[in-house]
Motif scaffolding. Structure first.
Motif, PDB file in Angstrom:
ATOM      1  N   LYS A  48       0.837  -1.206   0.000  1.00  0.00           N
ATOM      2  CA  LYS A  48       0.000   0.000   0.000  1.00  0.00           C
ATOM      3  C   LYS A  48       0.870   1.253   0.000  1.00  0.00           C
ATOM      4  CE  LYS A  48      -4.118  -2.011   2.057  1.00  0.00           C
ATOM      5  NZ  LYS A  48      -4.952  -2.136   3.251  1.00  0.00           N
ATOM      6  N   THR A  49       1.970   1.214   0.742  1.00  0.00           N
ATOM      7  CA  THR A  49       2.889   2.342   0.764  1.00  0.00           C
ATOM      8  C   THR A  49       3.517   2.550  -0.609  1.00  0.00           C
ATOM      9  OG1 THR A  49       3.400   1.913   3.082  1.00  0.00           O
ATOM     10  CG2 THR A  49       4.954   3.287   1.874  1.00  0.00           C
ATOM     11  N   MET A  50       3.937   1.466  -1.230  1.00  0.00           N
ATOM     12  CA  MET A  50       4.542   1.565  -2.558  1.00  0.00           C
ATOM     13  C   MET A  50       3.543   2.071  -3.589  1.00  0.00           C
ATOM     14  SD  MET A  50       7.074  -1.687  -3.090  1.00  0.00           S
ATOM     15  CE  MET A  50       7.380  -1.228  -4.785  1.00  0.00           C
ATOM     16  N   MET A  51       2.303   1.642  -3.456  1.00  0.00           N
ATOM     17  CA  MET A  51       1.282   2.024  -4.431  1.00  0.00           C
ATOM     18  C   MET A  51       0.799   3.460  -4.219  1.00  0.00           C
ATOM     19  SD  MET A  51       1.107  -0.511  -6.426  1.00  0.00           S
ATOM     20  CE  MET A  51      -0.332  -0.144  -7.379  1.00  0.00           C
ATOM     21  N   SER A  52       1.067   4.032  -3.061  1.00  0.00           N
ATOM     22  CA  SER A  52       0.614   5.401  -2.790  1.00  0.00           C
ATOM     23  C   SER A  52       1.406   6.437  -3.592  1.00  0.00           C
ATOM     24  CB  SER A  52       0.701   5.710  -1.294  1.00  0.00           C
ATOM     25  OG  SER A  52       2.052   5.749  -0.885  1.00  0.00           O
ATOM     26  N   VAL A  53       2.590   6.063  -4.039  1.00  0.00           N
ATOM     27  CA  VAL A  53       3.428   6.953  -4.846  1.00  0.00           C
ATOM     28  C   VAL A  53       3.479   6.381  -6.265  1.00  0.00           C
ATOM     29  CG1 VAL A  53       5.739   7.909  -5.108  1.00  0.00           C
ATOM     30  CG2 VAL A  53       4.832   7.489  -2.831  1.00  0.00           C
ATOM     31  N   SER A  54       3.292   7.243  -7.249  1.00  0.00           N
ATOM     32  CA  SER A  54       3.340   6.753  -8.631  1.00  0.00           C
ATOM     33  C   SER A  54       4.748   6.267  -8.958  1.00  0.00           C
ATOM     34  CB  SER A  54       2.896   7.837  -9.607  1.00  0.00           C
ATOM     35  OG  SER A  54       3.882   8.833  -9.702  1.00  0.00           O
ATOM     36  N   ARG A  55       4.808   5.268  -9.801  1.00  0.00           N
ATOM     37  CA  ARG A  55       6.091   4.669 -10.153  1.00  0.00           C
ATOM     38  C   ARG A  55       7.004   5.697 -10.821  1.00  0.00           C
ATOM     39  NH1 ARG A  55       8.776   2.038 -14.119  1.00  0.00           N
ATOM     40  NH2 ARG A  55       9.939   0.196 -13.533  1.00  0.00           N
ATOM     41  N   SER A  56       6.455   6.482 -11.726  1.00  0.00           N
ATOM     42  CA  SER A  56       7.282   7.469 -12.424  1.00  0.00           C
ATOM     43  C   SER A  56       7.831   8.518 -11.464  1.00  0.00           C
ATOM     44  CB  SER A  56       6.492   8.140 -13.547  1.00  0.00           C
ATOM     45  OG  SER A  56       5.364   8.806 -13.018  1.00  0.00           O
ATOM     46  N   GLU A  57       7.010   8.900 -10.481  1.00  0.00           N
ATOM     47  CA  GLU A  57       7.463   9.868  -9.473  1.00  0.00           C
ATOM     48  C   GLU A  57       8.589   9.283  -8.629  1.00  0.00           C
ATOM     49  OE1 GLU A  57       5.536  11.892  -5.522  1.00  0.00           O
ATOM     50  OE2 GLU A  57       4.240  11.642  -7.269  1.00  0.00           O
ATOM     51  N   LEU A  58       8.443   8.017  -8.289  1.00  0.00           N
ATOM     52  CA  LEU A  58       9.464   7.344  -7.484  1.00  0.00           C
ATOM     53  C   LEU A  58      10.763   7.184  -8.277  1.00  0.00           C
ATOM     54  CD1 LEU A  58      10.121   5.904  -4.819  1.00  0.00           C
ATOM     55  CD2 LEU A  58       9.229   3.813  -5.836  1.00  0.00           C
ATOM     56  N   LEU A  59      10.645   6.803  -9.550  1.00  0.00           N
ATOM     57  CA  LEU A  59      11.839   6.585 -10.372  1.00  0.00           C
ATOM     58  C   LEU A  59      12.597   7.876 -10.646  1.00  0.00           C
ATOM     59  CD1 LEU A  59      10.622   3.902 -12.933  1.00  0.00           C
ATOM     60  CD2 LEU A  59      12.092   3.579 -10.948  1.00  0.00           C
ATOM     61  N   GLN A  60      11.896   9.001 -10.682  1.00  0.00           N
ATOM     62  CA  GLN A  60      12.566  10.281 -10.918  1.00  0.00           C
ATOM     63  C   GLN A  60      13.532  10.626  -9.792  1.00  0.00           C
ATOM     64  OE1 GLN A  60       9.437  13.117 -11.430  1.00  0.00           O
ATOM     65  NE2 GLN A  60       9.102  12.611 -13.584  1.00  0.00           N
TER      66      GLN A  60
END
Length: 160
Positions: A48-60
């Motif tokens: 749930k924590t991982m899914m709360s942040v978009s993947r593209s936002e996290l990868l940036q």
């Protein structure tokens, strides 16, 4: 990922303390099931924590090597959970293609680890190394060339 969260959540609901009847399974495994349920709760919270942040936002926010690590850990986790799912369905995961996929992912994880280790390895400062060697070697100077190589007579000094 959403399928994983729903799988974990549905599995947790099935294993809730209210629904578990101690007579339906051997009492020896109750502690194992309780620990498994606790682990599922941890996985559910992490997902749930991982899914709360978009993947593209996290990868940036990550460097390319860190991106590769995150992708590999994610895909390894997904395949590991599928392995567990197969086992719960009575299918031998060792005979399923998921085994080869996990091995392939592990190979890439090892490659990324090697790259990270090379990046962390200290670089040789050639200038410092040559100064160290030059100063460590004995070089005769003008004073030492004129003195004899036989020890002087008299009191000997202790060298500490």
């Amino acid at each position: 990922m959403k399928r994983i969260i729903s799988f974990v959540s549905s599995f947790q609901m099935e294993m809730s303390e209210d629904d578990i009847n101690m007579e339906e399974y051997p009492t020896e495994i109750h502690d194992y099931l309780a620990a498994f349920e606790k682990s599922l709760g941890s996985v559910d919270e992490m997902l749930k924590t991982m899914m709360s942040v978009s993947r593209s936002e996290l990868l940036q926010k990550l460097e390319p090597l860190e991106q590769a690590k995150m992708d590999l850990v994610s895909v390894y986790t997904l395949n590991s959970m599928f392995w567990v799912y197969l086992a719960t369905q009575g299918i031998n995961p060792k005979e399923h293609p998921v085994k080869q996929e996990l091995e392939r992912i592990r190979t890439y994880m090892n490659k990324v680890k090697e790259i990270a280790d090379k990046k962390k390895a200290s670089k040789l400062d050639k200038g410092a190394a040559s100064r160290f060697v030059r100063n460590a070697l004995w070089e005769p100077n003008a004073e030492n060339e004129h003195t004899s190589k036989t020890p002087a007579k008299g009191k000997k000094r202790k060298m500490d």
